[in-house]
Design an enzyme around this catalytic site. Sequence first.
Site, short mmCIF file in Angstrom:
data_model
loop_
_atom_site.label_atom_id
_atom_site.label_comp_id
_atom_site.label_asym_id
_atom_site.label_seq_id
_atom_site.Cartn_x
_atom_site.Cartn_y
_atom_site.Cartn_z
N LYS A 76 1.02 -1.74 0.15
CA LYS A 76 -0.37 -0.31 -0.02
C LYS A 76 0.54 0.65 0.16
O LYS A 76 0.38 1.80 -0.71
CB LYS A 76 -1.12 0.03 1.14
N THR A 77 1.20 1.01 0.97
CA THR A 77 2.56 2.65 0.66
C THR A 77 3.64 2.67 -0.31
O THR A 77 3.94 3.89 -1.02
CB THR A 77 4.02 1.84 2.22
N ASP A 121 -1.82 6.93 6.19
CA ASP A 121 -1.64 5.96 6.68
C ASP A 121 -2.56 5.02 7.55
O ASP A 121 -2.95 6.20 8.33
CB ASP A 121 -0.20 5.14 6.39
N THR A 170 -5.54 -1.13 6.54
CA THR A 170 -5.71 -2.80 7.12
C THR A 170 -7.10 -3.38 6.94
O THR A 170 -7.52 -4.19 7.21
CB THR A 170 -5.08 -3.15 7.52
N ARG A 229 6.65 -8.44 1.87
CA ARG A 229 7.34 -7.83 2.93
C ARG A 229 7.94 -9.33 3.40
O ARG A 229 9.74 -9.07 3.82
CB ARG A 229 6.56 -7.46 4.34
N1 LIG Z 1 4.23 -5.70 -5.78
C1 LIG Z 1 5.49 -5.41 -5.35
N2 LIG Z 1 6.21 -5.95 -5.86
C2 LIG Z 1 7.87 -5.34 -5.57
N3 LIG Z 1 7.91 -5.46 -4.37
C3 LIG Z 1 6.64 -5.37 -3.58
C4 LIG Z 1 5.61 -4.84 -3.76
N4 LIG Z 1 4.71 -4.66 -3.35
C5 LIG Z 1 5.23 -4.93 -1.79
N5 LIG Z 1 6.43 -4.70 -2.01
C6 LIG Z 1 7.98 -5.27 -0.71
O1 LIG Z 1 7.20 -5.02 0.00
C7 LIG Z 1 7.91 -3.64 0.85
C8 LIG Z 1 5.99 -3.34 1.74
O2 LIG Z 1 5.38 -2.99 1.40
P1 LIG Z 1 4.25 -1.82 1.44
O3 LIG Z 1 5.31 -0.91 3.09
O4 LIG Z 1 4.44 -0.39 0.58
O5 LIG Z 1 3.24 -2.68 2.54
P2 LIG Z 1 1.93 -1.64 3.30
O6 LIG Z 1 0.95 -2.65 2.12
O7 LIG Z 1 2.32 0.10 3.06
O8 LIG Z 1 2.86 -2.36 4.63
P3 LIG Z 1 2.21 -2.07 5.81
O9 LIG Z 1 0.47 -2.26 5.95
O10 LIG Z 1 2.41 -2.45 6.86
O11 LIG Z 1 2.01 -0.13 6.20
C9 LIG Z 1 7.93 -2.92 0.30
O12 LIG Z 1 9.08 -2.79 0.38
C10 LIG Z 1 8.40 -3.83 -1.55
O13 LIG Z 1 10.17 -3.36 -1.38
MG LIG Z 2 2.73 1.22 4.78
#
Ligand SMILES: Nc1ncnc2c1ncn2[C@@H]1O[C@H](COP(=O)(O)OP(=O)(O)OP(=O)(O)O)[C@@H](O)[C@H]1O
Ligand SMILES: [Mg+2]
Length: 356
Positions: A76-77, A121, A170, A229
């Site tokens: 998401k981030t 977020d 989430t 992740r």
């Molecule tokens: N589609 C993707 N392709 C490649 N790498 C990804 C992808 N999605 C996520 N990642 C990797 O996973 C890591 C975690 O992703 P991210 O921080 O965006 O998750 P999030 O959904 O924001 O989690 P949270 O809910 O904990 O904030 C990122 O640093 C990235 O390296």
């Molecule tokens: Mg995030």
Amino acid sequence: MNWDDTNDTAASERLVESVADREDQAVEAALRPKDLGEFIGQEKVREQLDLVLRAARARGATADHVLLSGAPGLGKTTLSMIIAAEMEAPIRITSGPAIQHAGDLAAILSSLQEGEVLFLDEIHRMSRPAEEMLYMAMEDFRVDVIVGKGPGATAIPLELPPFTLVGATTRAGLLPPPLRDRFGFTAHMEFYEPGELERVVHRSAALLDVEIDAAGAAEIAGRSRGTPRIANRLLRRVRDYAQVKADGRITQDVAAAALAVYEVDARGLDRLDRAVLEALLKLFGGGPVGLSTLAVAVGEERETVEEVAEPFLVREGLLARTPRGRVATPAAWSHLGLTPPRSQAAGNGQGDLFGA
Ligand SMILES: Nc1ncnc2c1ncn2[C@@H]1O[C@H](COP(=O)(O)OP(=O)(O)OP(=O)(O)O)[C@@H](O)[C@H]1O
Ligand SMILES: [Mg+2]
């Protein structure tokens, strides 16, 4: 950025937990895909978002507000940053818990530049007054700043430049419908397929300058719980092992041996997950057994078992929550290499639950 306080609990020290820790945050920045083309998987979301952003660009307009929902660690981030990059717009990052008062939000909103992306977020954790201010800002690009108190208080309207709100949560179910409805586009992120996670592992290995073969990547992907992740985290631990115990190259054997050291099994279950399953099978014959009893049996808090171990076990079809208690599925017995008692194998135990 504001990180959830649950980060400091023992649960987040688990290698397979999908919450980011400090080490992750640093590495994640380096491993984040920078544009939609680099973003792996989530085909539908990518295709839809691509249209939304392209159309906005073609019109020379600011993109519609976007809501991203999905489990931790699914991207998401990452996507929020990609949205800003694709729109060639600056991004401002904040989070629901960081906004205590409506005034905090007003300050942020009034300092946005035209076209800027505001990433909010954990949007479900915003305070009520801030939320109401956000409704108007999203819809009319205006906020009412309240000056004074009591009967003499006046609302001074403040025009805002058009901006794109990207909200992440989430828990999409916790968002009030009026807020949800104000997003022009809602993307729900799913857990990743093993093949997609293999691509994530290959990509990250290249960025980290680690040599890995196809079977090695598949081994890590299969234990990553559908979460990029976790795939990246396991890759780093396997890299450590490969450097110390092998020639630095990650093969299937190296990955399997490394993850055995860290007690992450072939399906991605860790020590706690396995302890819960083992207790359920060995002590209670597969259930049904009450959550509290199960928690005592593994020496953990009820909440830890319920919130940390169970969601993944349920998702994997290893454990079922029933009105009579927790029940192991046939897959749980075979995963732990155990034979179910005869009553179950014959189908008259929990047969009604599984249609055996
Ligand atoms: N589609 C993707 N392709 C490649 N790498 C990804 C992808 N999605 C996520 N990642 C990797 O996973 C890591 C975690 O992703 P991210 O921080 O965006 O998750 P999030 O959904 O924001 O989690 P949270 O809910 O904990 O904030 C990122 O640093 C990235 O390296
Ligand atoms: Mg995030």
